[in-house]
Design a protein around this motif. Structure first.
Motif, PDB file in Angstrom:
ATOM      1  N   GLU A  19       0.722  -0.967   0.011  1.00 34.08           N
ATOM      2  CA  GLU A  19      -0.147  -0.079  -0.036  1.00 34.08           C
ATOM      3  C   GLU A  19       0.852   1.204   0.039  1.00 34.08           C
ATOM      4  N   ASN A  22       2.126   2.012  -3.286  1.00 36.93           N
ATOM      5  CA  ASN A  22       1.075   2.223  -4.198  1.00 36.93           C
ATOM      6  C   ASN A  22       0.934   3.671  -4.003  1.00 36.93           C
ATOM      7  N   GLN A  23       0.821   4.112  -2.571  1.00 37.06           N
ATOM      8  CA  GLN A  23       0.510   5.602  -2.575  1.00 37.06           C
ATOM      9  C   GLN A  23       1.874   6.645  -3.004  1.00 37.06           C
TER      10      GLN A  23
END
Length: 124
Positions: A19, A22-23
């Motif tokens: 995550e 992805n950020q």
């Protein structure tokens, strides 16, 4: 302008690392759409490569690479997502930018956009 994207990465849960990557990638893409900024995000760039090749994920292993890149950038953006204040890597990168007198900006996520400031928001 060449800009380094600093963001937290290491975590015991691989899903959190996914995550965070992805950020970081989403933020780098957003910066790129501004037109005048060419972002460099080691997390977005190296995450999948590191996973496939079982490369280390800790800040110390990437210290020299990150130092080399930070010192060649004209700006540093800190992506203020959960974990950024405790991140060893982010702390290194802020320190290096300060030593090189590279302007530092702090980005908080605001829905699908970002709020950019010269100082971190206290609650993040």
């Amino acid at each position: 302008m060449l800009a380094f994207v600093s963001s937290p990465y290491s975590h015991p849960d691989p899903r959190v690392m996914d995550e965070r990557a992805n950020q970081a990638g989403d933020f780098a893409a957003w910066l790129w759409t501004l037109g005048s900024i060419q972002p460099v995000s080691p997390i977005a760039h190296w995450h999948d490569i590191a996973k496939r090749n079982k490369l280390p994920s800790n800040a110390l292993a990437w210290r020299d690479w990150n130092l080399l890149v930070v010192t060649r950038c004209e700006l540093l953006y800190v992506l203020c997502i959960p974990g950024w204040r405790d991140s060893v890597g982010v702390a290194y990168e802020i320190q290096w930018a300060n030593e090189c007198e590279i302007p530092i900006f702090y980005a908080t996520v605001e829905g699908r956009a970002y709020d950019i400031r010269r100082h971190p928001v206290a609650s993040v």
